[in-house]
Design a protein around this motif. Structure first.
Motif, PDB file in Angstrom:
ATOM      1  N   ARG A   1      14.759  -2.105   9.247  1.00 21.45           N
ATOM      2  CA  ARG A   1      13.874  -2.124   8.069  1.00 21.45           C
ATOM      3  C   ARG A   1      14.408  -3.105   7.014  1.00 21.45           C
ATOM      4  NH1 ARG A   1      10.176   1.306   6.609  1.00 21.45           N
ATOM      5  NH2 ARG A   1      10.944   2.848   8.080  1.00 21.45           N
ATOM      6  N   PRO A   2      15.718  -3.062   6.699  1.00 24.61           N
ATOM      7  CA  PRO A   2      16.217  -4.043   5.726  1.00 24.61           C
ATOM      8  C   PRO A   2      15.979  -5.493   6.152  1.00 24.61           C
ATOM      9  CG  PRO A   2      17.814  -2.277   5.972  1.00 24.61           C
ATOM     10  CD  PRO A   2      16.752  -2.061   7.030  1.00 24.61           C
ATOM     11  N   ALA A   3      16.062  -5.779   7.453  1.00 24.63           N
ATOM     12  CA  ALA A   3      15.803  -7.147   7.917  1.00 24.63           C
ATOM     13  C   ALA A   3      14.349  -7.532   7.652  1.00 24.63           C
ATOM     14  CB  ALA A   3      16.126  -7.274   9.404  1.00 24.63           C
ATOM     15  N   LEU A   4      13.431  -6.615   7.876  1.00 25.25           N
ATOM     16  CA  LEU A   4      12.015  -6.880   7.623  1.00 25.25           C
ATOM     17  C   LEU A   4      11.757  -7.040   6.127  1.00 25.25           C
ATOM     18  CD1 LEU A   4       9.076  -7.177   8.535  1.00 25.25           C
ATOM     19  CD2 LEU A   4       8.906  -4.676   8.498  1.00 25.25           C
ATOM     20  N   LEU A   5      12.317  -6.165   5.314  1.00 21.39           N
ATOM     21  CA  LEU A   5      12.121  -6.253   3.861  1.00 21.39           C
ATOM     22  C   LEU A   5      12.731  -7.540   3.307  1.00 21.39           C
ATOM     23  CD1 LEU A   5      12.699  -2.528   2.845  1.00 21.39           C
ATOM     24  CD2 LEU A   5      10.517  -3.757   3.047  1.00 21.39           C
ATOM     25  N   THR A   6      13.861  -7.952   3.851  1.00 23.16           N
ATOM     26  CA  THR A   6      14.469  -9.212   3.436  1.00 23.16           C
ATOM     27  C   THR A   6      13.543 -10.374   3.787  1.00 23.16           C
ATOM     28  OG1 THR A   6      16.719  -8.361   3.639  1.00 23.16           O
ATOM     29  CG2 THR A   6      16.458 -10.751   3.738  1.00 23.16           C
TER      30      THR A   6
ATOM     31  N   ARG B   1       0.824  -1.212   0.000  1.00 20.59           N
ATOM     32  CA  ARG B   1       0.000   0.000   0.000  1.00 20.59           C
ATOM     33  C   ARG B   1       0.858   1.263   0.000  1.00 20.59           C
ATOM     34  NH1 ARG B   1      -2.479  -0.349   5.082  1.00 20.59           N
ATOM     35  NH2 ARG B   1      -0.696   0.834   5.839  1.00 20.59           N
ATOM     36  N   ASP B   2       1.878   1.319   0.876  1.00 20.08           N
ATOM     37  CA  ASP B   2       2.624   2.559   1.118  1.00 20.08           C
ATOM     38  C   ASP B   2       4.069   2.541   0.644  1.00 20.08           C
ATOM     39  OD1 ASP B   2       0.321   3.455   2.443  1.00 20.08           O
ATOM     40  OD2 ASP B   2       1.026   2.719   4.383  1.00 20.08           O
ATOM     41  N   GLY B   3       4.557   1.383   0.202  1.00 20.54           N
ATOM     42  CA  GLY B   3       5.940   1.298  -0.234  1.00 20.54           C
ATOM     43  C   GLY B   3       6.879   0.905   0.900  1.00 20.54           C
ATOM     44  N   GLY B   4       8.119   0.687   0.553  1.00 23.29           N
ATOM     45  CA  GLY B   4       9.124   0.198   1.484  1.00 23.29           C
ATOM     46  C   GLY B   4       9.493   1.159   2.602  1.00 23.29           C
ATOM     47  N   ARG B   5       9.091   2.402   2.503  1.00 26.15           N
ATOM     48  CA  ARG B   5       9.414   3.394   3.537  1.00 26.15           C
ATOM     49  C   ARG B   5       8.301   3.540   4.571  1.00 26.15           C
ATOM     50  NH1 ARG B   5      14.179   3.781   4.185  1.00 26.15           N
ATOM     51  NH2 ARG B   5      13.760   5.592   5.469  1.00 26.15           N
TER      52      ARG B   5
END
Length: 190
Positions: A64-69, A36-40
């Motif tokens: 955040r990178p750990a969650l995105l991974t 919905r809102d993007g990676g940020r």
């Protein structure tokens, strides 16, 4: 007074069921929020939508990178399941590929992948998953070539890109599922 667990006990101990449930809620909420809102998207928003405290989110995913991974790995594992099912199918190759597309379209809301506008994550585990997906799709294509049902120039990347496009609805399209399944059938027939 109990002793602290040893390193070996920490490694072999399974996560508590509430911790596993929290992790799943975080990943589900993060998938929706990132789509919905993007990676940020703020981490606090994800925690709130998951129904957990911010500390719980950071305990599972400290950055955040750990969650995105984790989201990307989860998505590639889903696609791997679809590719494995296609490779193990007793159906002719075109039918196995159509099933791959159908499963990918059905899972579209769970996918956070670079081809869907998701983050590009540099992680060795992701590279391994991508390679395994390509190899499984290559098996289906090879089977189809030997059956005479698949063009000799079709590649795993063709199938993967088409699957990614079909799983990404176009804006302002009334019934994407119907249209995507129709496009998959046209692609397979071609």
């Amino acid at each position: 007074m109990s002793e602290a667990p040893t390193d070996e006990q920490r490694v072999t101990r399974r996560p508590r069921s509430d911790a596993a449930a929290n992790r799943e809620r975080i990943l589900a909420a993060a998938t929706i929020a990132v789509r919905r809102d993007g990676g940020r998207v703020p981490m606090a928003t994800i925690a709130q939508e998951a129904g957990v405290g911010i500390g719980t989110l950071y305990r599972h995913y400290p950055t955040r990178p750990a969650l995105l991974t984790a989201l990307t790995l989860r998505s590639f594992h889903l696609v791997l399941e679809h590719a494995r099912t296609a490779a193990q199918s007793d159906e002719p190759a075109p039918a196995a590929l159509e099933q791959f597309f159908e499963r990918t379209i059905a899972a579209r809301n769970e996918l956070i992948l670079p081809l869907h506008g998701g983050p590009v994550v540099d992680d060795d585990k992701i590279v391994v998953l991508q390679t395994e997906i390509r190899n499984l799709i290559a098996q289906v294509l090879a089977r189809g070539r030997s059956e005479g049902t698949i063009r000799p120039d079709a590649t795993p990347i063709d199938i993967i890109i088409t699957g990614a496009m079909l799983a990404q609805p176009l804006p302002n399209t009334a019934d994407w599922d119907q249209l995507a399944h129709r496009q998959a059938r046209y692609f397979i027939a071609g």
